[in-house]
Design an enzyme around this catalytic site. Structure first.
Site: not given
Ligand code: BES
Ligand code: ZN
Length: 876
Positions: A136, A269, A272-273, A305-306, A309
């Site tokens: 992503e 962080g 969500e693969n 969160h993940e 998704h």
């Molecule tokens: N889909 C995102 C990861 C992501 C972030 C991919 C930016 C590409 C670019 C994942 O679901 C996500 O939101 N992760 C958050 C953690 C969450 C607890 C808010 C993160 O990485 O901070």
């Molecule tokens: Zn997310």
């Protein structure tokens, strides 16, 4: 019909005349050489006459001579590197219907934490490589040629060829494994229809623990060898979340298994693969002895969160990145629902106001953007993973839920998931389902919040028997923008039992007091015992500015502890924002803050301390002569609560009290409270001798480390060296991040530079740089900015990801408070700006100018000094 490959150049979206149905992929990563080779057989449906297949590929060598479409070789193969597009042209039109395209390709396992990359870990004292994917938003194309847009859903059947001793994971369970010498071929089940950005592969050495959901889905947590005990907490939260979401969305978890895995080098962080969720160590691993209460919350929220998704995002996917907020806003919102149910004692929905606060703060900038924003090129897409998509997104969902009612809302979400399962949806599709389910004008209401940037401030004024309301767009620069919103209003008067709910549709409206006040008791909301609060529990994404009379009533209500925690938070946050925008004096903000001095709740105090720290920062530049006294006043405000919790954990105390201790100690150190700093240093020395000492539990370490760094200088640097020693000795990511976050918080400029240079060494993973940046204090801002200019070329190369490079910009620029600096920064970037951080840069510059304006206004406040001195003298 297109005649030459050139016709596809410069197009950011792929043509739809041929769409993938099924990918059969073979990948052979070479972990020693950091390369990979692969072959793809993709079944495509050709739906309109074409001689071309147009798909994505980037940083891949595609072997043109290997390409066939149903045994026919192409006449031309062109790769447009800039557009990340591969065009395959044939001598004749492709037959309408299904056909298979095959090709071979090679690439490198890069070290940029995107595409197919390598991460490093220690195994028996040796450094090893693992191969990991992060696709992503648009990086699957760096691993295999594909139609790399979320709406091209297809089935994926993966095969990996890897060293026999390694664990090789992908989205689906293994169906067959055959060993041939040092290598094994691992085949995975075919996936259901899914988007490319959710495909995942991890290859390395791991251990796992396992559990299963009520429905029997196997859930595993993979960790480094020997560390599975640190995965237990996440496993437990994971299983409970899956059970909960299955009920909430009235749809079972769609895949046969779910793996969650900790990756030592990870840009975000977590990701969500589908069926194989990847995390940075600190967002997955929890250790009773080594983690803090706040680490625990972070793990729980991230896992929840993940896993949200897996339904919202993976099963139902946004049609295009413009609708990213459907993924991120919803996953964020739903994660609070899950965590609230698993840990009711955390008061999670009150903590949700942290999200609303970040959303409101960012969206008060003219350089914000609408939730639904047009994006095209990959680098623009990465840049919208921000507080607008996440925090404003989640907050407007909460607003809508509270307007429609929880039950109706849940039912409608469940039908939306059913209707769009294995397919894609746009924002309007969701509104349509909600309208159908509830009969409410959801689309008209919500469009004002998602298609237009910003939000309103409601001016509330008592005029005789009427409460007059007027809306205007709120901007931190003090101007008022053009927007108007349909605002779901709530209000109560004197008691939460006496409330009213209505829509503010136009610019202004008024309501008769007797409509919502029990007139005998209400006293028009202004008497000693009465008050009027709008936006009950801050469910609305807006701010309120009360007239003086109403504000005084609320201040009394705060003092008398009559309000809900959420309203206590809303009042101080709105008041702070209005001060920043110079719509209210700092003097009156300080008076209001003073009304919170008996508060003892973590959730409220976390906002009060954040406001105190904001005030502290601005006063350093705005009123240098008075800033010592302002510091003393802010310390005084926090001291009652701090004394109550002390330094030492108490038997049986609540999770939130542990959080509170950690919060207050840290704030007092930042405000320069001598006693707290001295005690922090004392305990640090005990801890240095005995790393298991109960005198410095993980929750309090950040405060102690910061206390140490506040007193380090070039001539007395023992504290810095001791922290580095701990950093080098520990293998715990959370502990490392606490130290990194303290190193640059030093008043000595040379030490700040030393910390920044340390950040560039091999000892700090690129994923962790932002901790160091986040620690830069006011004293360090000039050298940090100078350092960034000097190291800019290296920095952009090493941190290409939008969010990481944006952190550099934000942390070094936002602390400035003068027009001259803003001009200097603009000058430096005018030839260097890129789409991946352009908005972050503009936002940072806007913040600088907002501070500059605020400072001018504070300088002319006539009663500030007098009020500060008077409040300092007041009895506690
Ligand atoms: N889909 C995102 C990861 C992501 C972030 C991919 C930016 C590409 C670019 C994942 O679901 C996500 O939101 N992760 C958050 C953690 C969450 C607890 C808010 C993160 O990485 O901070
Ligand atoms: Zn997310």
């Amino acid at each position: 019909m297109a005649e030459s490959p050139e016709q596809f150049r410069g197009q950011s979206r792929l043509p739809r005349f041929a769409e993938p149905l099924r990918y059969d992929l073979l990948l052979r990563p070479d972990l020693a050489a950091c390369t990979f080779s692969g072959s793809a057989a993709v079944a495509v449906a050709v739906s309109a006459p074409t001689r071309f297949l147009v798909l994505n590929a980037a940083e891949l060598s595609v072997d043109g001579s290997s390409i066939r479409f149903q045994d026919v070789a192409p006449t031309v193969v062109t790769q447009f590197e800039e557009d990340e597009i591969l065009v395959i042209g044939f001598g004749q039109e492709l037959p309408i219907g299904e056909g298979v395209v095959t090709m071979n390709f090679t690439g490198t396992l890069n070290d940029q934490m995107r595409g197919f990359y390598r991460s490093k870990y220690d195994y028996n004292g040796e450094s090893r490589n693992m191969a990991v994917t992060q696709f992503e938003a648009a990086d699957a194309r760096r691993c295999f040629p594909c139609w790399d847009e979320p709406a091209f859903k297809a089935k994926f059947k993966l095969t990996l060829e890897v060293p026999t001793e390694l664990v090789a994971l992908s989205n689906m369970p293994v169906v067959k494994e055959t060993v041939h010498g040092p290598l094994k071929t691992v085949c995975y089940e075919e996936s259901p229809l899914m988007s490319t950005y959710l495909v995942a592969i991890v290859v390395g050495l791991f251990d796992y623990i396992e559990s299963s959901t009520l429905e029997g889905t196997k859930v595993r947590v993979y960790t480094q060898v020997g560390k599975t005990s640190q995965g237990k907490f996440a496993l437990d939260v994971g299983v409970k979340s899956l059970d909960l979401y299955k009920d909430y969305f009235a749809t079972p978890y769609p895949l046969p298994k779910l793996d969650m895995i900790a990756i030592p080098d990870f840009s975000a962080g977590a990701m969500e693969n589908y069926g194989l969720v990847t995390y940075r160590d600190s967002a997955l691993l929890y250790d009773e002895q080594l983690s803090s209460a706040s680490n625990k919350q972070q793990v729980a929220i991230t896992v929840a969160h993940e896993l949200a998704h897996q339904w919202f995002g993976n099963l139902v996917t946004m049609e295009w990145w413009t609708h990213l907020w459907l993924n991120e806003g919803f996953a964020s919102w739903v994660s609070y629902l899950a965590v609230e149910s698993i840990f009711p004692e955390w008061n999670n929905w009150t903590q949700f106001l942290d999200e609303t606060t970040s959303g409101l703060r960012l969206d008060a900038l003219a350089e914000s953007h609408p939730i639904e924003v047009e994006v095209n090129h990959a680098s623009e897409i990465d840049a919208i993973f921000d507080s607008i998509s996440y925090d404003k997104g989640a907050s407007v969902i909460r607003m809508l839920q509270s307007y429609l009612g929880a039950d109706r809302f849940q039912k409608a979400l469940a039908s939306y998931i059913k209707k769009y399962a294995y397919s894609n949806a746009k924002t309007e599709d969701l509104w349509a389902v909600l309208e159908e389910e509830t009969g409410e004008p959801v689309k008209d209401l919500m469009t004002t919040w998602t298609k237009q940037q910003g939000y309103p401030v409601i001016f509330a004024k008592l005029n005789g028997q009427y409460l007059e309301l007027e809306q205007a767009q709120f901007l931190s620069d003090g101007s008022s923008g053009p927007g108007t919103w349909i605002v779901p209003m709530t209000s109560c008067c004197g008691s939460y039992d006496v409330n009213k709910k209505f829509l503010l549709k136009g610019k202004a409206d008024k309501i008769h007091i007797k409509d919502f006040a029990a007139s005998q008791t209400a006293d028009r909301g202004t008497g000693q015992n009465s008050w009027i609060k709008l936006n009950i529990d801050q469910t609305g994404f807006y701010r309120v500015k009360y007239d003086d009379e109403l504000a005084a009533g609320l201040e009394n209500a705060v003092k008398a502890n009559k309000l809900s925690l959420m309203d206590m938070i809303g009042i101080v946050e709105d008041s702070y924002a209005l001060s920043v925008a110079c719509k209210q004096t700092l003097t009156s903000l300080l008076r209001l803050l003073n009304a919170y001095r008996h508060e003892s709740d973590y959730t409220v105090l976390s906002h009060v301390t954040s406001v105190c720290l904001g005030v502290n920062k601005i006063s350093t530049d705005a009123t240098p002569d008075l800033s010592r006294d302002i510091k003393q006043l802010l310390i005084k405000l926090l001291l009652l609560a701090a004394k109550r919790v002390g330094w030492d954990p108490k038997d049986g105390e609540s999770h939130l009290d542990v959080m509170l201790r950690s919060l207050l100690l840290l704030a007092l150190v930042k405000l320069g409270h001598d006693e707290t700093i001295a005690e922090g240093i004392r305990r640090f020395h005990i801890f240095l001798e005995d790393r298991k000492s109960p005198l410095l539990p993980p929750d309090n370490r950040k405060a102690a480390y910061l206390a140490v760094m506040r007193s380090v200088s070039t001539s007395s640097r023992a504290g810095y060296d001791s922290l580095l020693k701990i950093y080098r000795e520990t293998s715990e990511a959370q502990e490392k991040s606490r130290i990194l976050g303290s190193l640059s918080s030093c008043p000595d400029k040379d030490i700040v530079v030393e910390a920044l240079n340390f950040m560039l060494t091999d000892e700090v993973r690129n994923q962790d740089a932002f901790y160091v940046l986040g620690g830069i204090s006011l004293e360090g801002r000039e050298v940090a900015w100078a350092w960034l200019q000097e190291n800019w070329d290296h920095v952009v190369k090493t941190w290409p990801s939008s969010s990481l490079i944006s952190d550099f910009i934000n942390s070094t620029i936002s602390p400035f408070t003068s027009e001259e600096r803003a001009a200097e920064v603009s000058q430096f970037f005018c030839t260097r700006v890129k789409p991946s951080f352009e908005r972050a840069l503009k936002q940072s510059l806007e913040r600088v100018r907002i501070s500059a304006r605020w400072i001018e206004s504070i300088k002319s406040e006539p009663n500030l000094a007098q009020t500060v001195h008077q409040l300092l003298l007041e009895e506690m």
